[in-house]
Structure formats: C-alpha cells, structure tokens
Design an enzyme around this catalytic site. Structure first.
Site, PDB file in Angstrom:
ATOM      1  N   LYS A  78       0.854  -1.191   0.000  1.00  0.00           N
ATOM      2  CA  LYS A  78       0.000   0.000   0.000  1.00  0.00           C
ATOM      3  C   LYS A  78       0.883   1.232   0.000  1.00  0.00           C
ATOM      4  O   LYS A  78       1.959   1.242   0.615  1.00  0.00           O
ATOM      5  CB  LYS A  78      -0.911   0.015   1.231  1.00  0.00           C
ATOM      6  N   GLY A 174     -21.593   5.813   3.020  1.00  0.00           N
ATOM      7  CA  GLY A 174     -20.578   6.201   2.054  1.00  0.00           C
ATOM      8  C   GLY A 174     -21.023   5.981   0.632  1.00  0.00           C
ATOM      9  O   GLY A 174     -21.323   4.855   0.230  1.00  0.00           O
ATOM     10  N   GLY A 176     -19.249   6.994  -2.313  1.00  0.00           N
ATOM     11  CA  GLY A 176     -18.186   7.258  -3.267  1.00  0.00           C
ATOM     12  C   GLY A 176     -18.376   6.417  -4.511  1.00  0.00           C
ATOM     13  O   GLY A 176     -19.470   5.901  -4.776  1.00  0.00           O
ATOM     14  N   ASN A 177     -17.303   6.241  -5.279  1.00  0.00           N
ATOM     15  CA  ASN A 177     -17.420   5.479  -6.523  1.00  0.00           C
ATOM     16  C   ASN A 177     -17.963   4.078  -6.296  1.00  0.00           C
ATOM     17  O   ASN A 177     -18.845   3.604  -7.013  1.00  0.00           O
ATOM     18  CB  ASN A 177     -16.056   5.397  -7.215  1.00  0.00           C
ATOM     19  N   VAL A 178     -17.432   3.392  -5.275  1.00  0.00           N
ATOM     20  CA  VAL A 178     -17.882   2.030  -4.990  1.00  0.00           C
ATOM     21  C   VAL A 178     -19.248   2.044  -4.326  1.00  0.00           C
ATOM     22  O   VAL A 178     -20.150   1.279  -4.699  1.00  0.00           O
ATOM     23  CB  VAL A 178     -16.863   1.284  -4.117  1.00  0.00           C
ATOM     24  N   TYR A 180     -21.711   4.194  -4.401  1.00  0.00           N
ATOM     25  CA  TYR A 180     -22.847   4.526  -5.266  1.00  0.00           C
ATOM     26  C   TYR A 180     -23.109   3.402  -6.269  1.00  0.00           C
ATOM     27  O   TYR A 180     -24.269   3.059  -6.549  1.00  0.00           O
ATOM     28  CB  TYR A 180     -22.620   5.851  -6.000  1.00  0.00           C
TER      29      TYR A 180
END
Length: 339
Positions: A78, A174, A176-178, A180
C-alpha cells in the site's frame, strides 16, 4: 518503528521525499511470498507521519490477505501520499511518485485508491510501467461493487435465510465510486436503501435516482436494518459504534472496518454476521491485478462473482467451528501466506 513492523509482519517500508514537487510518500510492503506487492495509492491528509505509516501498514497487511484468499499471484502493499493544503502542480507530484515506484524495480505495483484517480495513475504511468487502474486499464470500482454484491448475497443466505435481496433493508454508509455503484446494484435487486454520506449532493442524487431514504451520518448505526454496509474509510466498527448497531449483517466495501480484531468476536456474540472486509471487497484487486496481467473482462467478472462462494465457505466453517468469520478468514489467509 521496527517493533510496529514486526507486529504487522511487514517486509519493508519505503519513504520518499521530492522537495521540488512537495511529494512525501510511503510504500509499505507486507508479504511477497505469492508475487510482487500490489495495492492502491491513497492521497489523504494525515495528522502525523506516524498516522500515515500505521495506515499504510494496516492496509498492506489487508492486501496480502485479500490477494491470498482471492487466489492471486500477488503480494500485499500500500502507498500513501501525504496531502498538504496547497499543491502547485498535481501532475508533477504524481510523476515524481511514479519515479519513486520505478526505483522499487517492480517490487510494488500501484493503483487508484482513496483520494486518487485514473488521471493520477496516468501521470504515474509516464514514469513507470508498475501501475494499473489507468484510464486505459479502467476504473476498478464497478468490479469492487459487483464483488460486494456477491458477498451480500452470501451473507443474506447465511444469516437472513434468503436468496433474494428484494425488500432487504440496507443502510449504506458512504456513496463514493464504490458505494454509489453498490447502491445501484442493490436497488436493481429490489433492496430498500437507506444512505448517508458527508457529501449531501450524493445523498440527494441517491434519493432522486434510486429512491433511497437519506440518513444523518450520526444515525447510521442505530437505525434498524437488515444489513449495514460500510463503504467509506476504515474504522466504522469500534467499541462505541458496535453497541449501537441494529442490524443482522455487516457487509460492505470499506477496508479495515474493525478498529480492533476482537470486535469480530463481539459481533458474533451479538449474533451479527460479519463479512470480512478483505474478502468481500476483493473485486477491485481482482480487476487491477488481472487487467494488468491481460485477462479478459469476462473472465475477471467470473472471478469476482466467486467472492460469494469464498464467503459461503467462511460462513460454513465459522458455524462448524464456533469461530468468528473474521478469525476463519485470517486463518485461511495465514495458512496460504505462512504455511
């Protein structure tokens, strides 16, 4: 720091500074038994360097376990880039980070993560081939969401005794991209959605497009639901929030959902089924690793859907042995990594 590395069984920590661009970055490499380390690059504000190092190490460990249980020939790593209030040239900063990645000689492959985008990966790619989730490689978010949906189905079978998500009440933290993308998939399955996000515009969009019910952020834990899906940053389940939960299942896309390992046992004691985060959210890693290796989109989707079968196995072993799903998953991953 060496004590912290030993505690996490970390192989290496790399720090890089580039005064010309203001870049200050950390790469943590946890385990490379299965192959080169692969993991996303976060671009976030941290209070201290120690906080950034701890975050990178925790996330790298999770990536090793995730890759092991996903059947990938990858290690776990990471990166975090410390985000400062003012950046003169973002593209130059990420190109400098690309030079840092190149200096590791293929020991770490980076990808998009919180605070970074495909455009940032494109900048990194100007300096190194050891990067994925570029504009050409595509956004991993849809595959992450698809894998979480497969995991939610497995959790519903195990805890709610249903193969259908129609009418299942899901609190989604949440968007965000994931988050939504997952909300869209759940809405298509007929789930009842309750949503919360710091960005009120995203909540309104989910309300208008998906018929979701908005929730205040402080109400996500105590609102009764069938399934709680943390899809933001880590640490959603802590000693305070666990007592507020009014759900039967915790299954979401966020990394490091449990602040402390023993919270897995506490969830089990409360008869709340937990889908281990690094198992259920492995779709993104499958996307970036297999895309980087040239695997077709159809084959990747098939591998992502297998996340549900992995969780079926974990839940079955959990019931048979009286262990929490989190402990079962850890043991399975450690058997692969350490023998």
């Amino acid at each position: 720091m060496f004590a912290a590395m030993r505690s996490e069984r970390m192989e290496a920590l790399h720090l890089f500074s580039d005064p010309a661009t203001g870049l200050e970055a950390v790469v943590a490499i946890h385990n490379t038994k299965l192959g080169p380390a692969l993991g996303g690059c976060r671009y976030l504000a941290y209070n201290t360097l120690d906080d950034a190092l701890a975050d990178a190490m925790r996330l790298a460990r999770g990536m090793s376990y995730k890759a092991a249980l996903a059947g990938l020939a990858q290690g776990g790593g990471k990166a975090v880039i410390l985000r400062h209030p003012h950046v003169a040239d973002r593209a130059a900063l990420f190109e400098a980070f690309g030079r840092f990645i190149e200096s590791l000689r293929g020991g770490y492959i980076t990808a998009m993560d919180s605070g970074t985008s495909s455009a940032d990966m494109d900048c990194i790619a100007q300096q190194t081939a050891h990067v994925t989730s570029t504009t050409h490689a595509g956004d991993p978010s849809p595959h992450t969401a698809l894998g979480v949906l497969a995991g939610i189905r497995a959790a519903a079978r195990a805890r709610l005794a249903t193969d259908s998500l129609s009418g299942v009440r899901v609190t989604l933290q949440g968007l965000g991209n994931v988050g939504y993308a997952l909300a869209e998939l759940l809405q298509a399955e007929g789930a009842e959605l309750l949503v919360a996000d710091l960005d009120h515009g995203k909540v309104r969009l989910a309300e208008q497009e998906l018929g979701a019910q908005p929730l205040a952020l402080e109400a996500v834990y105590e609102t009764p639901c069938d399934l709680f899906a943390p899809c933001g940053l880590g640490g959603a389940i802590n000693q305070r929030s666990i007592g507020q939960l009014r759900c039967a299942v915790v299954a979401g896309a966020a990394n490091n959902q449990l602040v402390e390992a023993e919270l897995g046992e506490q969830l089990m004691a409360r008869d709340i089924l937990y889908a281990p985060d690094y198992v259920i959210n492995a779709g993104g890693l499958l996307h970036v690793a297999l895309t980087h290796a040239g695997v077709s989109a159809g084959d990747i989707a098939g591998r992502v859907k297998g996340i549900g079968e992995r969780l079926d196995s974990i839940f079955a072993q959990s019931r048979a042995e009286g262990l929490s799903p989190a402990e079962v998953a850890d043991r399975q991953a450690e058997q692969i990594l350490y023998g």
